[in-house]
Design an enzyme around this catalytic site. Structure first.
Site, PDB file in Angstrom:
ATOM      1  N   GLU A  74      -7.957  48.916 -42.720  1.00  0.00           N
ATOM      2  CA  GLU A  74      -7.369  49.493 -41.506  1.00  0.00           C
ATOM      3  C   GLU A  74      -5.894  49.875 -41.655  1.00  0.00           C
ATOM      4  O   GLU A  74      -5.187  49.995 -40.654  1.00  0.00           O
ATOM      5  CB  GLU A  74      -7.521  48.501 -40.353  1.00  0.00           C
ATOM      6  CG  GLU A  74      -8.951  48.272 -39.942  1.00  0.00           C
ATOM      7  CD  GLU A  74      -9.022  47.630 -38.575  1.00  0.00           C
ATOM      8  OE1 GLU A  74      -9.323  48.347 -37.616  1.00  0.00           O
ATOM      9  OE2 GLU A  74      -8.749  46.416 -38.475  1.00  0.00           O
ATOM     10  N   HIS A  93      -0.963  44.688 -36.091  1.00  0.00           N
ATOM     11  CA  HIS A  93      -2.346  44.851 -35.607  1.00  0.00           C
ATOM     12  C   HIS A  93      -2.987  43.478 -35.598  1.00  0.00           C
ATOM     13  O   HIS A  93      -2.929  42.744 -36.597  1.00  0.00           O
ATOM     14  CB  HIS A  93      -3.142  45.792 -36.505  1.00  0.00           C
ATOM     15  CG  HIS A  93      -4.618  45.718 -36.245  1.00  0.00           C
ATOM     16  ND1 HIS A  93      -5.152  45.995 -35.002  1.00  0.00           N
ATOM     17  CD2 HIS A  93      -5.671  45.365 -37.037  1.00  0.00           C
ATOM     18  CE1 HIS A  93      -6.471  45.824 -35.053  1.00  0.00           C
ATOM     19  NE2 HIS A  93      -6.803  45.436 -36.271  1.00  0.00           N
ATOM     20  N   HIS A  95      -6.217  40.718 -33.610  1.00  0.00           N
ATOM     21  CA  HIS A  95      -7.443  40.535 -32.822  1.00  0.00           C
ATOM     22  C   HIS A  95      -7.238  39.380 -31.828  1.00  0.00           C
ATOM     23  O   HIS A  95      -8.173  38.644 -31.543  1.00  0.00           O
ATOM     24  CB  HIS A  95      -8.620  40.228 -33.748  1.00  0.00           C
ATOM     25  CG  HIS A  95      -8.774  41.190 -34.892  1.00  0.00           C
ATOM     26  ND1 HIS A  95      -9.320  40.824 -36.095  1.00  0.00           N
ATOM     27  CD2 HIS A  95      -8.459  42.502 -34.997  1.00  0.00           C
ATOM     28  CE1 HIS A  95      -9.334  41.878 -36.910  1.00  0.00           C
ATOM     29  NE2 HIS A  95      -8.805  42.903 -36.274  1.00  0.00           N
ATOM     30  N   HIS A 164     -12.051  45.014 -30.013  1.00  0.00           N
ATOM     31  CA  HIS A 164     -11.430  44.823 -31.321  1.00  0.00           C
ATOM     32  C   HIS A 164     -10.112  44.052 -31.235  1.00  0.00           C
ATOM     33  O   HIS A 164     -10.008  42.953 -31.770  1.00  0.00           O
ATOM     34  CB  HIS A 164     -11.247  46.212 -31.947  1.00  0.00           C
ATOM     35  CG  HIS A 164     -10.670  46.209 -33.321  1.00  0.00           C
ATOM     36  ND1 HIS A 164     -10.581  47.352 -34.088  1.00  0.00           N
ATOM     37  CD2 HIS A 164     -10.131  45.229 -34.069  1.00  0.00           C
ATOM     38  CE1 HIS A 164     -10.034  47.060 -35.251  1.00  0.00           C
ATOM     39  NE2 HIS A 164      -9.748  45.786 -35.264  1.00  0.00           N
TER      40      HIS A 164
HETATM   41 MN    MN Z   1      -8.754  44.975 -36.967  1.00  0.00          MN
END
Ligand code: MN
Length: 231
Positions: A74, A93, A95, A164
């Protein structure tokens, strides 16, 4: 350069220690030597990142010095945001569990306390079904999906990703880490408040004012978090 890598390694360990990321999630920094590049660890758990794990990418997220090291699938999240946002120098980023319900329902994540006043700039929701046009594994694994996410983020500080997680951006590593951390705190507190009644959120004027005040105090959190990982 060495300072940027040290801060990037610290950010990885801080985000893991503070529960923003776990085995997954990542943080990057724009390369201080070249704004058309960024630095991101190889594919690994953030808590374990060391300076030798850091890879340099161009803004299309092509690795420039990976060698045998594997890249995060990603990484396109990072490159596409740096392309779209010259003001952004760090991207997280994650979760983070607390934010997931807000990506999965029509309940907007809003600033419920001054520490998360930066959410007053809006918290757009990235719907990967719209961007991809077909079923995906939810991951932002291509440049077009990264660009779609960057468009959704727009000028905001945080975007949620349905099913996500989230992205948080900042002008510096400490600012991006601060925003990622307090986005999770805000999500937890908003869910608590909604169970008790109808919350009162910061007004847009309060959010603007508190964002300015807290931006000057980010270093206090950063120094505390760095101290904690050094123990
Ligand atoms: Mn991810």
């Amino acid at each position: 350069m060495a300072a940027a890598i040290d801060d990037l390694v610290a950010a990885n360990r801080i985000l893991a220690r503070e529960g923003v990321v776990d085995g997954f999630g990542h943080v990057s920094v724009r390369d201080p030597r070249d704004p058309a590049r960024y630095l991101l660890a190889r594919s690994m758990a953030p808590a374990l990142v060391t300076p030798s794990d850091v890879i340099c990418y161009d803004l299309d997220s092509t690795a420039l010095d990976a060698g045998e090291r594997t890249s995060y699938a990603e990484r396109f999240i990072h490159g596409a945001i740096y392309q779209a946002r010259p003001d952004v120098n760090a991207v997280v980023h994650s979760h983070t569990p607390a934010v997931i319900p807000f990506g999965a329902t029509a309940v907007a994540l809003q600033p419920i306390f001054h520490m998360a006043a930066f959410l007053g700039a809006g918290v757009p929701l990235f719907e990967i079904r719209d961007a991809a046009g077909s079923a995906t594994d939810l991951l932002v694994k291509t440049q077009p999906l990264g660009e779609a996410l960057a468009r959704t983020l727009g000028s905001a500080n945080v975007a949620l990703m349905r099913g996500h997680g989230m992205v948080a951006v900042g002008g510096s590593i400490p600012e991006a880490v601060f925003r990622a951390y307090y986005t999770g705190q805000d999500a937890r507190l908003q869910a608590d408040a909604m169970r008790m009644g109808t919350p009162t959120y910061l007004t847009p004027d309060e959010a603007r004012s508190a964002t300015q005040t807290m931006a000057a105090l980010v270093s206090r959190s950063w120094e505390l978090w760095k101290h904690a990982i050094a123990l």
